[in-house]
Structures are given as C-alpha cells and as structure tokens.
Design a protein around this motif. Sequence first.
Motif, PDB file in Angstrom:
ATOM      1  N   HIS B 460     -60.980  16.965  34.140  1.00 27.47           N
ATOM      2  CA  HIS B 460     -59.700  17.258  34.438  1.00 27.47           C
ATOM      3  C   HIS B 460     -59.995  18.751  35.257  1.00 27.47           C
ATOM      4  O   HIS B 460     -59.487  18.941  36.261  1.00 27.47           O
ATOM      5  N   LEU B 463     -61.525  18.010  38.686  1.00 20.25           N
ATOM      6  CA  LEU B 463     -60.506  17.424  39.410  1.00 20.25           C
ATOM      7  C   LEU B 463     -59.596  18.519  39.926  1.00 20.25           C
ATOM      8  O   LEU B 463     -59.402  18.606  41.247  1.00 20.25           O
ATOM      9  N   ALA B 464     -59.287  19.441  39.357  1.00 20.96           N
ATOM     10  CA  ALA B 464     -58.052  20.464  39.597  1.00 20.96           C
ATOM     11  C   ALA B 464     -58.860  21.262  40.633  1.00 20.96           C
ATOM     12  O   ALA B 464     -58.264  21.907  41.634  1.00 20.96           O
ATOM     13  N   GLN B 467     -59.056  19.673  44.058  1.00 18.94           N
ATOM     14  CA  GLN B 467     -57.730  19.583  44.468  1.00 18.94           C
ATOM     15  C   GLN B 467     -57.602  20.876  45.208  1.00 18.94           C
ATOM     16  O   GLN B 467     -56.949  20.810  46.219  1.00 18.94           O
ATOM     17  N   GLU B 482     -49.685  19.230  42.468  1.00 19.62           N
ATOM     18  CA  GLU B 482     -50.826  18.571  41.895  1.00 19.62           C
ATOM     19  C   GLU B 482     -51.793  19.338  41.095  1.00 19.62           C
ATOM     20  O   GLU B 482     -52.027  18.880  40.004  1.00 19.62           O
ATOM     21  N   THR B 486     -52.606  18.856  37.218  1.00 12.12           N
ATOM     22  CA  THR B 486     -54.040  18.646  36.487  1.00 12.12           C
ATOM     23  C   THR B 486     -54.125  19.810  35.617  1.00 12.12           C
ATOM     24  O   THR B 486     -54.920  19.379  34.712  1.00 12.12           O
ATOM     25  N   ASP B 489     -52.478  19.176  32.691  1.00 12.96           N
ATOM     26  CA  ASP B 489     -53.267  18.106  31.723  1.00 12.96           C
ATOM     27  C   ASP B 489     -54.361  18.510  30.896  1.00 12.96           C
ATOM     28  O   ASP B 489     -54.507  18.103  29.892  1.00 12.96           O
ATOM     29  N   THR B 490     -55.036  19.458  31.882  1.00  9.17           N
ATOM     30  CA  THR B 490     -56.248  20.019  31.168  1.00  9.17           C
ATOM     31  C   THR B 490     -55.830  20.711  29.853  1.00  9.17           C
ATOM     32  O   THR B 490     -56.485  20.386  28.531  1.00  9.17           O
ATOM     33  N   GLU B 557     -53.963   9.083  29.950  1.00  5.82           N
ATOM     34  CA  GLU B 557     -53.917   8.893  31.298  1.00  5.82           C
ATOM     35  C   GLU B 557     -52.901   7.923  31.911  1.00  5.82           C
ATOM     36  O   GLU B 557     -52.253   8.496  32.967  1.00  5.82           O
ATOM     37  N   SER B 560     -49.884  10.302  31.565  1.00  6.32           N
ATOM     38  CA  SER B 560     -50.060  11.437  32.835  1.00  6.32           C
ATOM     39  C   SER B 560     -49.375  10.527  34.074  1.00  6.32           C
ATOM     40  O   SER B 560     -48.817  11.342  34.820  1.00  6.32           O
ATOM     41  N   GLN B 564     -46.475  11.575  36.630  1.00  6.01           N
ATOM     42  CA  GLN B 564     -46.885  12.490  38.042  1.00  6.01           C
ATOM     43  C   GLN B 564     -46.271  11.315  39.093  1.00  6.01           C
ATOM     44  O   GLN B 564     -45.689  11.968  40.048  1.00  6.01           O
TER      45      GLN B 564
END
Lengths: 275, 635
Positions: B460, B463-464, B467, B482, B486, B489-490, B557, B560, B564
């Motif tokens: 995560h 990814l962040a 992004q 976004e 993320t 989410d983490t 997932e 999530s 989103q």
Amino acid sequence: MPPAIPHMGDTAVQAYKNENGVAVMEHMEPAGQPVEPAQASRRWLVLMVEDDPAMRARLQDIVDAHPSLRLAAACDTRAAAMDWIAATQQAPDVLLVDLGLPDGSGLDVLQRVVQRFPGCDCMVISMFGDAQTVVRSIEAGAVGYLYKDAVPADIAQAILDMKAGASPISPAIARHLARRLQAPADAVDLHGPSASSGNALTHDPTALSPREGEVLQLIGKGFSFSEIARLQGVSVHTVRTHIKGIYRKLAVHSRGEAVYEATRVGILSLGSPDG
Amino acid sequence: MADAEPARRLMMASLRCRRLLAAAVCWLCGMAWAGGVLAARHDDTQWLTQAVMVAAEGSGQETQVMLPYDWDRHAHDQEGQWVRFKLSFRVAGNTDEPYGLYLPRIGNRARIYLNDNLIGRYGDLSQPESDDFARAPRFLPISASLLRPDNRLVIDIAGDPGRHAGLSAVMVGPADAVRGGPFFWAYTWRIVVGSIMMGGFGLLIGMVSLGLLATQRVYDDGQPRRDPFYLYAAIGQLCWVAVGGNAVLQHPPLGWPAWGCLLALAYGGWLASTFLLCQHASGWRIGPSRRWSYGIALSGPIAGAFLADVVFNGGSAFPLQAWRLLVILAVLWYVTIFTRFAIARRDTLCRLLAVACWVSLLVSIYEEGKWLWPYATDLPWSAYASLLFGIVLAYVVMIRFSHASRQAHELNQSLAQRVAQREAELHATYQRLEQMARSEARATERARILQDLHDGVGSHLSLAIHQLQSRIDDANPQGQGEVLHTLRDTQAYLKLSVDAMHLEPGDVAGLLANLRYRLQDRLTQGGIRLEWQVQDIPSLPSMDETRLVQLQYILFEALSNALQHAHAATICVSARQRDGVVAVGITDDGQGFDPRAPGGRGLSLMHERAARIGATLAVDSRPGQTRIEVLLPCQ
C-alpha cells in the motif's frame, strides 16, 4: 459527519451540529427517541499525559477549541503527571493518557488517577486500539480509548460521549472479553435463577449476566448497536449500559484477581470481602 | 554416606573374626597344656619304665630296655614275630582297692599278664597285619585280688612294620587315680576331641566345601566357573578325616599294607591339597607354576603310597621315614616362601594360611621328631592344626559372602544412580526440544508477520508513494484523493493486521466482523449504506492464520475497490454456508467494471491469493451489480 465513538455504524444515526456548532452524533432508537445529547452546560477539566509533542499540541488545540472542555494540565512524562496529581487541589474530570511514556507506563498514572479522583473518567490514547492494550487499560480502570489518528472532531466527541456514559468497543475487544470473563451463558451457574439480572450478586460478582454475554457475543460477530438492540428488544442506550457494566466488571475482576493473588501469596489476609 | 556403612561393617566383622580366631587358638593351646599338666603324676601312681625284653622265638635272650619301645627302631626279621616285656612293681600296704594300668601306647596287638593271669588282650598276636590297637591310650583294670606286694607284669606285643607299633612306659596305680587322671585326659584329648570331634568337624567342613564347590560360581571373564579353592579345601579335610580317624579304627576295613598305603595316600593327599590351596590363594605367583604345582601335588601322595607299600611289606621303615623327612623339608621351604609372600602382600587369607601351615608343620616336625626323643604324652597336635584350616575356610566363605552382599548393594546403588542420571538427561533433552520447538514457532510467527507487513502495508505504501510521485506536478484533486485513499487503506490494513493476530484459526466470522468495524466509518463517510448479511458460519479448520490473512486481503481489496471506483449506494457483505462451502461475498450496486479488461493487477492478485488458500474466486460484474465471491471449502 464522521461518528465520534468508534462503533458499528447503524442506519438509525443522525449527525448534526448542535447550537454550539459542535458536531454531535445522535443515536436514534427505532422508535425515534433521542438518547441524551452531549451536555454543553458544564466544562470538563482535562488532564493530558502525552510525550509526542505534535500529538500533545493537537490535543491541546482540540481542548481549547471546544467550549465544553478546559485544559487542566499537559504533562509529557510519567513523573510530571504523578507530581501534578499529588500537588493538585482541583480534581480533573477527564484523563487522556498515552501508555508509552518515556519514563514508565501510563497505566501507573491511570491507576493513580482512578484511586485519587473517583469521578474522573480515563481514556487511553492508542495507536491501533488492539484488544490487549484496551483490555489492560480497562482493567486498570479506564472507561474508553482514543485513536491517535482520529480527526479532532472525533476526539472531542469521544470525550463528551464518554462523560455521557458511553464506552467504545470493537469486535476484537468483545471476543477477548468474552474469553476473559467467560460468559455464564455456557457455564454452569451454581446459584440457578438468581443470576438472571446483571446486578445480582452471584457467587462470582464479576461473572457476566446472560444478557451481557449475549451482547458481547453479538458484538464479536460484527453486529452494530442498533442491530443488537433490535435483536434483544431493548434500546441502544441499554446496550451501551451493558458494555459499561462489562467494563466495570472487568476492572473489578482484575482487581479481584490481584486481591486473590495477594491473598494466596500471603500479602493480604482475608478480612471482610469487598462489595 | 551410605556407601561407607557396609564397608565399615565388613571391616568390623573381619576384625572380630580375627580376634575370635586368635582366641580359639589360645584356648586350644591352654586346654592342651592343662591336659598335659594334669597328666602329671598322682601320689600312688608309678610309671614303669624299666623292662626286660625277651624275644619270643629264637634265643630267648633277655635284654634290659627302657620304655618306650618303638617297634620300627628295631629289626624284626620275621613276620608274626612278637616280643615279650617283663616288668615288675611293688604295691605298698594292703590292697583292697582295685588298681589299673594305663598304657599310652601298646600295639599293634598285645597280651598282658599280671602274675601269670591274663588280664588283657588286644587283637590276635598270631595274626599279623590285622588289627591295630596302638593308636589309642588303653586302660586295664586290675582287680584287687590279683595284687601282691611284688607283682610281675608280662606284656607281649606284636607289630607291623611302619605301623607305629611298640610299647610306651606303663603307669600303674589305683584305678580311680589312673583312670580319672592321666588316662582320662589322654583319652579325651587324643580320641574324643582329637579324633572324633576333630574328625567330625573335618567331615563337616569337607562336606560343606563340596557343597560350596557344587553351588558357587566364580565369574572369570564373564564365564561362570567352579572355584577350585573349595575343591582343595574339601579334599584336604576329607583326607585328614581319614588320617585322623584312623586312631579309632581298631579293625580297619582293608588289610594292613593296603590300609597303610591308603593312609599314606590320604596323608599325601592332605599335603597336596593344602599346597594347592596355598598356591591358589597366592594366585599361583610363588614357587612352581600352575602345571608344575599340579604335577608335584599328584606325585607326592603316589610316591608316598608306593613307598609305604614297599615299607609295609616288610622292608625297613627307612624309605618311608626318609620320604617323610623329604616332604617336611620341601614343605618347610614352600611355607617359608609362602610366608614371605603373605607378609609382603598384606593379604589376610594368605597370612591365615601361612599361620595354619606353620602350625601344622611344627606339629608334624614335633611328631616326626618324637622318634628322636621319647615323650610320655601323645597328643594329636596335628588334628588341631587341621582345625585351623577349617577355620580358614570358614573365614574365606564369610568374607566372600560379605563381599558379594556388598557388591550387590553397590551395584543396586550405582544402578539407581545411573537410572536417575538417564532420567535427568532425558529431562534435559526434552526441555531442549521444547525450547527448540518454541523458538521455531516464534520464528514461523515472525516470518508470517513480516510476510503480512510486506504484502499488505508495504505494498500500500509503495503504491501511495508511486501515486504521489507521478502526480507531484498535478494539482489534480482527483490525484490527491487517490493518494489519500491509498494512505487510508494502509492505515486500515495495518489495524486489521493487528486485529487478525488474535483471531482463532478458522474464525472467518470474526474476520468479517473486524473488516466491518475498521471500514464502517469510511463507508459512512462516503455515504454508502452497509448491508450486513452475515449468517452463522462454522469454524473452518483449514483456515489457519496464514490463510485468514490472505482472505482478509482479498476481501479488503474488494471493499476498497468498491469504495473507490464503484460509486455505489449500498454495499452488501454476506456469508453463508451451502453445499459444503462457505460463500463470502461483497456485492455492490455501483457502475461495475469489466473483469476481463487488462491492467487489472488487483484482480489477478486476488485470484492468485485465492488459489494460494485453496479457495475459489467468483467475479461477476455488470452495471448495477458487481459481485465478488470467495468460496471456502468447509473441510
């Protein structure tokens, strides 16, 4: 508006800003009766023990911003907190304590405050709100916990809700508690029907009543307060009372355990039993 | 300590035994001496030592001789020859009390006349090589009527060569005095104690020895053997019984030369077995080697018997005498070196044997030497000497028994100790194994947590960061959204991981409850209604901690994505059991997506994870309803 107390979201919930502009969560009964709103008249005295400066600053801002809250002191070490507790003339109404202090555990501060100021409700600042930390804090006498990463409005609301009589709980905590206190719904009750009400003095005063055991089980399965209230045919307020009762029993239980251990080891002698 | 106790007791026992032995020997000596002393003269008794010897056949010449008279010292050419002795004695005062004759040695056969009256006969004078009356002291009563002031005593004796024939000095006196005094003592000591009791004792010892020989085993290099010690002792004692018992046998079963040879054989046998006994006790370490010892031991008696045969058949006594002397010298030499060995060795058994051998040797020398000088009393010292060997044997048996008992006790103790030691070792090993198992469990747990951190939070965050980096120039609010999503989410996933650590294996319901608790707020924030349709599902034993974490990731997932991308109004979380599977489903009423479209890395990862935990993933999406279902086997 995000709910202040971390609990199951339910459909019968309404968020609004009250006359003071503070976000308030109202818990609607199926019958639509509002439970007591946050009391705006009284200012609660808040003692804060937190070593992280950023977090401390945030909390201070929150307390200063809210009209119902007033800062008593902000300590950054266990020693400073203990000194303040010993020296103060004014009893605080709320304690916010971080468990991981540089010179010791916040639990000591918690226990001291509970001893000295019985009217003070204690809240533990927790990162994850994991079952072990929370249960340990409850045993030491806390009635609630706070997430470090909650938004300021949530924190303020959490404090007010706590003073209003609500206690937060999560499925993980509920499962843990059920294991700890061994709900008598499954256990053999030696005293038969006398253990029906939650306040009855049974052979073990810390044993859960069947209702409390049910509540714990349902929370552990993931049901929200309103869903539980619907299933049991009571109000959400009753459910919350059950949870507060469970927490109190946990504190008594752990105190009782400590007394038992002390008696067994020989530190205490058996005098008249407590309560 | 417990070990010292039996050793100390053994030492005390052997000390006591030695004291007893010494006391016994002293007592015997004392009694013997007393007997000798008491054999001294009474007032009215007289010893007659002067005699006139008349050869019966032949010239009839008379010779003055001094008693005792030894048959073998004088040549007797003819068989069946007998010799006459004339003695005289006076009796004072009136003689109305009976008198008696005490003859310490008279034989082998004799006739006694007093004043021409036959008052006693021992055997048949005309029968050579028959009975033997010389071994025991004799008492002859004389009635008062036969007595006169001057009395003439005639004694005819006939002897066999080499058979200790002859006439000793004669004692005459009042019957009571003679019988109650010297005769009584001589008889008691020589016959009752010397022959009968000692013979009985020897017989007993011999039998016990044989018994021990038959039953006891010595363990030599693990092989049980009979102990020859008992054999030698038995043979020695039994031989001695034969030799010693001869005194009471007036009518031996065999004729004289044969009987004499047998006795010589027995005597030689006793010597030989005693020699072998000493050799065995010393461990064959002195004198001749084991084989040579056997050779000597065997040859001795045989030679003796042979010589005896020669002598008894009419030859002079000299060869036998010479053989005896040789034997004594040989024994003297051996006993000397044995004693030196025993002293140097500090071995109690050897020392006791040395003492017994010396006593026997000295006694034998004395008895042989009797031929050289006359002596009135004739006590069988050698019988008592033999007693010593019996005592030695008793001591040996006792010591061995104590030793065996102590060994058994020590063995038991050491066994108990060894068992205890093994137990302790086993316990330690078990503890070590336990510790190893525990540290292994810890290591496994750590690995799992690390894996989870890597898969969940780690991915995560990466990814962040990605992004954020790709949108760094954009003031694109959607881009920021976004990244925020993320990061949230983490955070949520991290808390879920912590919660999952306390899940019981197989508790899928708890997993779903945790998911609801942690994600509920964000759903409500996004204005999405959550429908909770989780029924009571059983615990799934195949879903251990690792698998639960994988399932959590899949469901997270799905939720999530729905949050989103779906822009849904309602998300439904369901779980129910059907047809042997538990179906966990996330359904939303959003815009849907194309499951087959490429670039959906999240979806393929979900499939992968489902496969890893042995579950089936069913994805179905169309505008208005998207359903992601995980089918978990109940087994």
